[in-house]
Design a protein around this motif. Structure first.
Motif, PDB file in Angstrom:
ATOM      1  N   ARG A 174       1.075  -1.052   0.161  1.00 31.41           N
ATOM      2  CA  ARG A 174       0.363   0.159  -0.139  1.00 31.41           C
ATOM      3  C   ARG A 174       1.062   0.831  -0.085  1.00 31.41           C
ATOM      4  N   VAL A 175       1.993   0.337   1.124  1.00 35.10           N
ATOM      5  CA  VAL A 175       2.487   2.614   0.813  1.00 35.10           C
ATOM      6  C   VAL A 175       3.660   2.599  -0.923  1.00 35.10           C
ATOM      7  N   MET A 176       3.782   1.582  -1.476  1.00 38.76           N
ATOM      8  CA  MET A 176       4.424   1.579  -2.217  1.00 38.76           C
ATOM      9  C   MET A 176       3.648   2.291  -3.416  1.00 38.76           C
ATOM     10  N   VAL A 204       0.898   4.417  -3.151  1.00 39.81           N
ATOM     11  CA  VAL A 204       0.588   6.326  -2.302  1.00 39.81           C
ATOM     12  C   VAL A 204       1.980   6.863  -2.950  1.00 39.81           C
ATOM     13  N   THR A 205       3.169   5.664  -2.862  1.00 35.34           N
ATOM     14  CA  THR A 205       4.273   6.872  -3.066  1.00 35.34           C
ATOM     15  C   THR A 205       4.699   6.935  -4.549  1.00 35.34           C
ATOM     16  N   LEU A 206       4.480   6.380  -5.192  1.00 33.30           N
ATOM     17  CA  LEU A 206       4.858   6.152  -6.880  1.00 33.30           C
ATOM     18  C   LEU A 206       3.507   6.535  -7.131  1.00 33.30           C
ATOM     19  N   SER A 247       2.180   9.768  -5.723  1.00 34.10           N
ATOM     20  CA  SER A 247       2.805  10.960  -5.197  1.00 34.10           C
ATOM     21  C   SER A 247       3.937  11.645  -5.834  1.00 34.10           C
ATOM     22  N   PHE A 248       5.115  10.517  -5.964  1.00 31.88           N
ATOM     23  CA  PHE A 248       6.203  10.954  -7.249  1.00 31.88           C
ATOM     24  C   PHE A 248       5.348  11.470  -8.214  1.00 31.88           C
ATOM     25  N   CYS A 272       3.173  14.481  -7.720  1.00 31.65           N
ATOM     26  CA  CYS A 272       4.149  15.921  -7.191  1.00 31.65           C
ATOM     27  C   CYS A 272       4.898  16.542  -8.482  1.00 31.65           C
TER      28      CYS A 272
END
Length: 109
Positions: free
Chosen positions: A55-57, A59-61, A63-64, A67
């Motif tokens: 889940r974190v990966m 969201v992180t991808l 976001s990158f 943004c």
């Protein structure tokens, strides 16, 4: 207790077509093929943070991508050649420049 050789399973030519090529689409429906790939191990030695990590990966991808604007540094094609180490990585690392998207400046500062 038996050890599981995930490397061999992921490169089994009877299970995968072209097993040495990078094809992430193979894992899109991984729930239906539970034992054809094991990026987080299995059974007692399985990673307890697998669900959180996935889940974190995502969201992180996301976001990158949302943004930042991304560009190749030298404008050349990216060399996707791989080398085996503790983890599979590229022979030549990717160099990229990122710039904050104008509508994200207030959010990120």
């Amino acid at each position: 207790m038996r050890n599981v050789n995930a490397w061999a399973i992921h490169r089994d030519p009877t299970m995968w077509s072209d097993p040495t090529s990078f094809k992430p689409e193979r894992f899109e429906n991984w729930k239906s093929e539970a034992y054809t790939h094991m990026p987080f191990g299995m059974r007692r030695r399985a990673c307890p943070g697998e669900g959180l990590a996935q889940r974190v990966m995502a969201v992180t991808l996301g976001s990158f991508i949302q943004c930042f604007e991304w560009e190749k540094v030298d404008g050349k094609d990216i060399d996707m050649a791989e080398k085996m180490h503790t983890m599979m990585c590229r022979v030549e690392p990717i160099e990229a420049m990122c710039r904050v998207r104008p509508h994200m400046v207030d959010l990120l500062s």
